[in-house]
Design an enzyme around this catalytic site. Sequence first.
Site, short mmCIF file in Angstrom:
data_model
loop_
_atom_site.label_atom_id
_atom_site.label_comp_id
_atom_site.label_asym_id
_atom_site.label_seq_id
_atom_site.Cartn_x
_atom_site.Cartn_y
_atom_site.Cartn_z
N LYS A 121 35.19 47.61 42.21
CA LYS A 121 34.20 47.24 41.20
C LYS A 121 32.87 47.96 41.46
CE LYS A 121 36.27 42.71 40.37
NZ LYS A 121 36.07 41.24 40.35
N CYS A 137 39.59 28.80 41.48
CA CYS A 137 40.23 29.22 42.73
C CYS A 137 39.22 30.04 43.51
CB CYS A 137 41.51 30.01 42.44
SG CYS A 137 41.23 31.76 42.05
N CYS A 158 35.85 35.02 40.34
CA CYS A 158 35.60 35.64 39.03
C CYS A 158 34.27 35.23 38.42
CB CYS A 158 36.75 35.34 38.08
SG CYS A 158 38.31 36.10 38.58
N LYS A 186 41.74 46.25 43.71
CA LYS A 186 40.75 46.56 42.68
C LYS A 186 39.45 47.06 43.31
CE LYS A 186 39.60 41.63 42.55
NZ LYS A 186 39.68 40.41 41.74
N ARG A 227 37.41 49.21 38.09
CA ARG A 227 37.39 48.34 36.91
C ARG A 227 36.19 48.67 36.02
NH1 ARG A 227 40.28 43.38 37.98
NH2 ARG A 227 42.08 43.89 39.28
N CYS A 260 45.11 30.80 33.54
CA CYS A 260 45.13 31.55 34.79
C CYS A 260 46.16 30.97 35.75
CB CYS A 260 43.76 31.53 35.45
SG CYS A 260 43.73 32.41 37.03
N ARG A 307 42.36 42.72 28.34
CA ARG A 307 40.96 42.92 28.68
C ARG A 307 40.54 44.33 28.25
NH1 ARG A 307 40.37 41.88 34.69
NH2 ARG A 307 40.60 39.71 34.07
#
Length: 572
Positions: A218, A482, A486, A216, A150, A443, A81
Amino acid sequence: MVKHNLKAPDGPPSDVEDIKRKSDYLRGTLAEVMQDRISAGIPDDDNRLMKHHGSYLQDDRDLRNERQKQKLEPAYQFMLRIRMPGGVAQPAQWLVMDELAQKYGNGTLKLTTRQTFQMHGILKWNMKKTIQEIHATMLDTIAACGDVNRNVMCNSNPYQSELHSEVYEWSKKLSDYLLPRTRAYHEIWLDEEKVVGTPEAEEVEPMYGPLYLPRKFKIGIAVPPSNDIDVFSQDLGFIAIVEDGKLKGFNVAIGGGMGMSHGDKATYPQLAKVIGFCTPDQILEVAEKVITIQRDYGNRSIRKNARFKYTVDRLGLETVKAELVNRLGWTLAEAEPYHFDDNGDRYGWVKGIKGKWHFTLFVEGGRVADFDDYKLMTGLREIAKIHTGEIRLTANQNLIISNVSAQKKKKISELIEQFGLTDGKHHSALRRSSLACVALPTCGLAMAEAERYLPVLLNKIEAIADENGLRNEEITIRMTGCPNGCARHALGEIGFIGKAPGKYNMYLGAAFDGSRLSKMYRENIGEEEILNELGVLFSRYAKERQDGEHFGDFVIRSGVVKAVTDGTNFHD
């Protein structure tokens, strides 16, 4: 400075915390294992560290069972990424990413919901070459994943005003300012020599510390009236405030996040809450101090409760605000008024400032590839060869051919027509308003299909929409394989979260402007039940809606579901 009685949750640190502690600032044994040719995979400890370098080890799950039968290891591959604040790339960078996808990847690029590229299918022995060639274009993959800040998102509108360019510059400054300082990335991938025994080497992470963040983090910047980046889904959101055509500053919102776990009411999506206003020259300091609060008080014992939203809920919003004042040494001003209209993209050609043109292309599922009847990747390649502006990725997995001169517009229009590149006008508004995560086959977390299945499901949903005269109604539809969020499923007016192969939890009622979460409507249902439910709901919506009423607002007003103002009753 006032001292607050704050502390992180009790409990032993998670295994990931131990991995980070022993990693020597994200080095681990990556340099050695990436040279190993015995296996295409790497040990799990190093895979946890790889995320901080912008990559995940995956395997092709379509092949998993067959390879097990043949006693072969999984078909390991890496996803890589890019860190690309605001989603802005130069045509030369696009061409390199295209070339690398053909040379080392699976021949496609995935445009993500955080305005960047993902490349799938890279084999271990090609990773270093891939990263070095990306670096040569002035891009990198540092902190694109992992327990750090991120990719910083920013409103992708390049045509409305000079102010949008100014806000984009702040997204770049935030991205650079909040980067990890470890040189591990440069040593492992770019052959930088390690400096030993100097004071600089010892003080490697002044903000993050040796353990980085609990999870993470964001950040996104929205420019009203567009909420295309879903600012309330961010751990830290900034809402640009404009006065007399000038950037006055930013409202600050904290504690958003989309992820959850099935069946665990201690996990939930949540909207960020606006806590005040800062001037542009204060934005970097605000971001740093918010991150250090999460660093110090986030949950390092239970990772599924480690996001900043849970830290805010556990400590209390007012306590976090007071601690932020403590760390800043000054107080945020009162939040300024603002208004959002929607969280979508404007498609097709739009004329912007300075006489430049911009073409927003619809990219279904964000997948840039050459299909049998649609040479999308080839068309974009030919455009990039002559384009002198930028290529901008949107938070809705679309792409803007940006800053096209009047002279170049004719040639680019010809290429758009030659390759049949579409602004989506021949698609339904439902399809143009849809998002899907990657899910299967790459994934490892996916419980059900998303990117590969949503277009098929949409064909059938469109038939129902057509029957009810709703083809041109923009209704946001989002599907994830899931509950990790995302594709920001909890902010879809219709949301689907994978529960098992072919089965989804169905959510309804999010706001069209991204300011309200959806609510569980039906659990663990398949395609037939989904279509039956939407048949009834679309019929009611067509007959009973008020003028200008969006679908999400209708299902709330009509009592189909109750409004969710925070995450606490999302599951019910």
